[in-house]
Every structure is written in C-alpha cells, then in structure tokens.
Design an enzyme around this catalytic site. Structure first.
Site, PDB file in Angstrom:
ATOM      1  N   PHE A   1      37.397  44.529  33.007  1.00 59.15           N
ATOM      2  CA  PHE A   1      36.471  44.754  34.382  1.00 59.15           C
ATOM      3  C   PHE A   1      36.733  46.569  34.384  1.00 59.15           C
ATOM      4  O   PHE A   1      38.154  46.542  35.212  1.00 59.15           O
ATOM      5  CB  PHE A   1      36.410  43.920  35.267  1.00 59.15           C
ATOM      6  CG  PHE A   1      36.326  44.615  36.800  1.00 59.15           C
ATOM      7  CD1 PHE A   1      35.292  43.577  36.816  1.00 59.15           C
ATOM      8  CD2 PHE A   1      37.117  45.696  37.682  1.00 59.15           C
ATOM      9  CE1 PHE A   1      34.055  44.685  38.200  1.00 59.15           C
ATOM     10  CE2 PHE A   1      35.740  45.717  39.058  1.00 59.15           C
ATOM     11  CZ  PHE A   1      34.754  45.931  39.287  1.00 59.15           C
TER      12      PHE A   1
ATOM     13  N   ASP B   1      42.135  51.036  31.053  1.00 55.98           N
ATOM     14  CA  ASP B   1      42.113  50.967  32.223  1.00 55.98           C
ATOM     15  C   ASP B   1      42.946  50.682  32.675  1.00 55.98           C
ATOM     16  O   ASP B   1      43.166  49.511  33.126  1.00 55.98           O
ATOM     17  CB  ASP B   1      40.896  50.527  32.294  1.00 55.98           C
ATOM     18  CG  ASP B   1      40.644  49.830  33.558  1.00 55.98           C
ATOM     19  OD1 ASP B   1      41.575  50.509  34.494  1.00 55.98           O
ATOM     20  OD2 ASP B   1      39.101  49.866  33.490  1.00 55.98           O
TER      21      ASP B   1
ATOM     22  N   LYS C   1      43.888  52.601  42.622  1.00 56.62           N
ATOM     23  CA  LYS C   1      44.354  51.718  43.568  1.00 56.62           C
ATOM     24  C   LYS C   1      46.123  51.771  43.687  1.00 56.62           C
ATOM     25  O   LYS C   1      45.656  52.813  44.883  1.00 56.62           O
ATOM     26  CB  LYS C   1      44.506  50.255  42.397  1.00 56.62           C
ATOM     27  CG  LYS C   1      42.732  49.509  42.678  1.00 56.62           C
ATOM     28  CD  LYS C   1      43.354  48.968  41.685  1.00 56.62           C
ATOM     29  CE  LYS C   1      41.824  47.384  41.943  1.00 56.62           C
ATOM     30  NZ  LYS C   1      41.566  46.681  42.524  1.00 56.62           N
TER      31      LYS C   1
HETATM   32  N1  PLP Z   1      39.295  49.348  36.945  1.00 56.05           N
HETATM   33  C1  PLP Z   1      39.873  48.311  36.572  1.00 56.05           C
HETATM   34  C2  PLP Z   1      41.101  47.960  36.049  1.00 56.05           C
HETATM   35  C3  PLP Z   1      39.784  47.625  37.849  1.00 56.05           C
HETATM   36  O1  PLP Z   1      40.496  46.185  38.664  1.00 56.05           O
HETATM   37  C4  PLP Z   1      38.751  47.898  39.084  1.00 56.05           C
HETATM   38  C5  PLP Z   1      38.392  47.469  40.166  1.00 56.05           C
HETATM   39  O2  PLP Z   1      38.870  46.015  40.727  1.00 56.05           O
HETATM   40  C6  PLP Z   1      38.018  49.299  38.782  1.00 56.05           C
HETATM   41  C7  PLP Z   1      38.353  49.369  37.500  1.00 56.05           C
HETATM   42  C8  PLP Z   1      37.216  49.555  39.481  1.00 56.05           C
HETATM   43  O3  PLP Z   1      37.896  50.152  40.651  1.00 56.05           O
HETATM   44  P1  PLP Z   1      36.612  50.127  41.874  1.00 56.05           P
HETATM   45  O4  PLP Z   1      36.787  49.425  42.658  1.00 56.05           O
HETATM   46  O5  PLP Z   1      38.573  51.711  42.748  1.00 56.05           O
HETATM   47  O6  PLP Z   1      35.857  51.551  41.605  1.00 56.05           O
END
Ligand code: PLP
Length: 391
Positions: free
Chosen positions: A132, A217, A246
């Site tokens: 994700f 990521d 986050k």
């Molecule tokens: N990457 C990862 C691993 C995530 O867990 C998330 C969100 O849950 C994102 C990217 C996307 O982040 P955002 O919701 O701040 O756009």
C-alpha cells in the site's frame, strides 16, 4: 449519535459514530468523557501520543510567529530540519510533503528523473503484492490492488507487481528496463507483513549489481516505530530513496521524500513543487519530533516495550485458537484471526481499546511510541477478555 444523521462529507469512510473531543498521552476522550486506550495511534501517526507538551509548545510558539510563506522563500527551520534528517539517515537531500502519498509521488519522480538523465530504457518499477503506497493515481498504479483502484482506470503503466518476500520471483522480474524496486520493509495496510531481513539484503545486493534504485516506503514503518529511526537499519542496508510521513509529524500533516545526492540528480529547479510542503508550522513540529524520537534512549525504550507487548501477544496466540498468528515488528504489530477482524476490532472498541483492521484479516496495533508497561497490561487485559468471549 442521532439515527439517519445527514452528513455533507463524501461517504468514502462509511458511517462513523465514534467521536473524540480530546486526547492526552495514550488516551482519547469522547465528548461525554469516556476514555479509550489508543492502540490505533491515528493509524500509526501519533508517535508521541496526543498533545505532547513539547509539541504543543513548539506549535504554539510557531503559530504566534509565522504560519506560511510558501516555498518561494527560504525557510530556515526547513533547512535545519532537512540537515538533521540527512545526518541521521542515508540521505543527502529532502523534499517535504504533507502526506505519505505525496512522498511516494516525489520518490517516483526522483526515479523517473534520474533515469531520464542516465538511461531512458529504464522505465519499469517493481512493486509487491499486498503493498500500500497511498491513494493517488501513481500509488494506485504501483500497488495494483483492486480493492483501492477498482473503477479508476486507466492507471499508469510501468509497474510490475510481484510476490512479496520471494527472491526467485524478484530475480525473474528484473531486466534491462528495471528502474527501481519500491518496497515497504513492513507492509502495513497489507496486514503487518514484515519483509525478511534476508530479503531486504538480497534486494540491496541486486540493486547494486543490476544498477537499480532502491526506494523504501517507510511511511508506516518509519520514525521510530520499529525501534530504530527507520526500519531499514535492522537489515543493515541503505536505500537510495525513502518516503516518510505519519510518525514524523505525530499528528501534524507532514511527510518527506529522502534521497541520496546521486539518486536525486534529476530533481532540479522546476521539476517538483508543493505549496504547503514543509511549511513553518509543519517543520517546527517535525524537528521537535525528530529530536525526541531519534534519542538513543527513546528508541531503546521503544524496543523494550515492543518486546514486552510482543511476548504478551504471543501468550494470547498460544491461548486462543482464534488467533492464527501474531506478527510484525516494533510497535507495528498484527493479530491475524480466524473470525472477522473488523468484528473483533469493534468488540475491542466496545471495551475501550482502539485498534485498526488491516488486510489479510489482521487486527493492527500501532500505539504511540511512548506507551509504558501499564498501557500494555491494560491492552492485553482487554484483548484477553475479548478473545475469551468469542472463543
Ligand atoms: N505508504 C504507506 C506504507 C502507508 O501505510 C500509507 C498510508 O497508510 C501511505 C503510503 C499513504 O500515506 P497518506 O495516507 O499519508 O497519503
């Protein structure tokens, strides 16, 4: 909450009937004063809990001085924060964003702009099943998960999605067109699935050998959540590019794309921008979060308390047949259950413990990194009582 309440919010989040009016430390309070133990942490965001006094102070002070100027002007706090981030990581350069998906977008542009200078044939990015990376079109295209992308086609090309933790599948998928490998060291939304340290090491070796950029990521797994500032440190590897968000703002919208000098060669003037990214409010909070979290003693405590939580969750796994597996790392832990995870998460909520369902029928626990033994004991007691009931 009134029945048939009409909302002017687009119903993308479904019905929400639990509301919080205040938060302090590891607890949230409803408008009528009911107290919840927060092991959801705003989906792995509230790294320092709610209304941490040092963050409140820094934000108050900044809010009385300067809110926003745009990136047309030099922002000294942004400069210092970027320097501090680079000093504590693999990176040489930072681009500040407001969210995780924006940090991913920026990282993808780092990849594309790098190969646009060096080798235009390299246009494919390898991603993993269960990943994700966010809700933007590039993120939807990268993760190739119908759950999020159904009805939004056509998506972008140039992404190859392969099985996670599978060395054979990885080597088979690489060719002269491979530009980068994008991976979460611990898959969050996908069901708290850690990449093995061996797999991460293997990816790094392959990237070196085959001239491929490694893009991590760490939006969910980073900023102290694993017991290290970034979880790649456990594998003793370094990426070329990393997306973070986050926990970096502990609740203030902030993200960043980090990269080495070499990888970010293509990101020259005019190649990217953001009106708000790294604005004075955000970076003043981010600096304070980094100062607290990157302290060795703080990270050691995260490691110790996460081992205590892990040990107690494993005891539950042994006790209840309902629990298939406890997995994860640091304070990003998942309980894979036989019965529906959303149903169990709702039951936990009734007992005043907040958790977040994740993919693969997992109940995710992502508490603030400041939890103490008493919070773990309280959570385990509620989990125990809940699993006893559904046995
Ligand atoms: N990457 C990862 C691993 C995530 O867990 C998330 C969100 O849950 C994102 C990217 C996307 O982040 P955002 O919701 O701040 O756009």
């Amino acid at each position: 909450m009134k029945k048939n309440f009409y909302s002017h919010i687009m119903p993308t989040y479904g019905e929400r009937n639990l509301e919080f009016a205040a938060g302090k430390g590891c607890y949230l309070y409803t408008p009528s004063g009911k107290k919840y133990l927060d092991f959801a942490g705003g989906i792995a965001v509230n790294s320092l809990g709610h209304c941490h006094p040092k963050l409140v102070n820094v934000l108050k002070k900044q809010s009385e001085t300067l809110w926003h100027t745009s990136n047309l002007y030099r922002n000294n706090t942004q400069e210092i924060f970027a320097k501090e981030l680079c000093k504590k990581t693999f990176a040489d350069k930072v681009f500040f964003t407001n969210s995780g998906a924006e940090a991913i977008e920026c990282g993808l542009k780092v990849v594309k702009s790098f190969w646009n200078l060096k080798n235009k044939n390299k246009k494919n990015i390898i991603t993993f099943k269960g990943a994700f990376h966010g809700r933007t079109f590039a993120a939807l295209s990268a993760q190739k998960n119908k759950k999020y992308s159904e009805g939004f086609g056509p998506l972008l090309g140039g992404f190859k999605n392969i099985p996670f933790n599978d060395e054979k599948a990885l080597i088979k998928s690489i060719n002269n067109e491979t530009a980068a490998i994008l991976i979460e060291p611990i898959q969050g939304e996908g069901g708290i699935r850690p990449a093995s340290l061996q797999f991460l090491k293997y990816i790094r070796e392959l990237c070196n050998k085959k001239n491929i950029l490694l893009f991590l990521d760490e939006v969910q797994s980073g900023f102290g959540r694993s017991g290290k500032l970034y979880s790649y440190e456990w594998a003793q590897i370094k990426p070329d590019i990393l997306a973070t968000a986050k926990g970096i703002g502990s609740g203030f919208p902030l993200g960043a794309c980090l990269a080495t000098n070499d990888a970010s060669k293509g990101m020259v003037q005019g190649k990217h921008g953001s009106t708000y990214g790294g604005n004075p409010l955000a970076v003043s909070v981010g600096r304070e979060v980094l100062k607290i979290i990157s302290n060795k003693k703080f990270l050691k405590n995260v490691d110790l308390i996460s081992r205590y939580l892990w040990k107690n969750l494993k005891k539950l796994e042994e006790t209840y047949e309902e629990i298939i597996e406890v997995r994860g790392a640091g304070l990003l832990l998942g309980i894979k259950t036989k019965k529906n995870n959303v149903m169990i998460s709702n039951l936990l909520r009734k007992h005043k413990l907040l958790s977040v369902p994740a993919g693969d029928n997992v109940i995710r626990l992502a508490p603030p990194l400041i939890i103490k033994k008493k919070h773990v004991d309280e959570a385990i007691k509620i989990l125990n009582e809940t699993f006893k009931k559904i046995k």
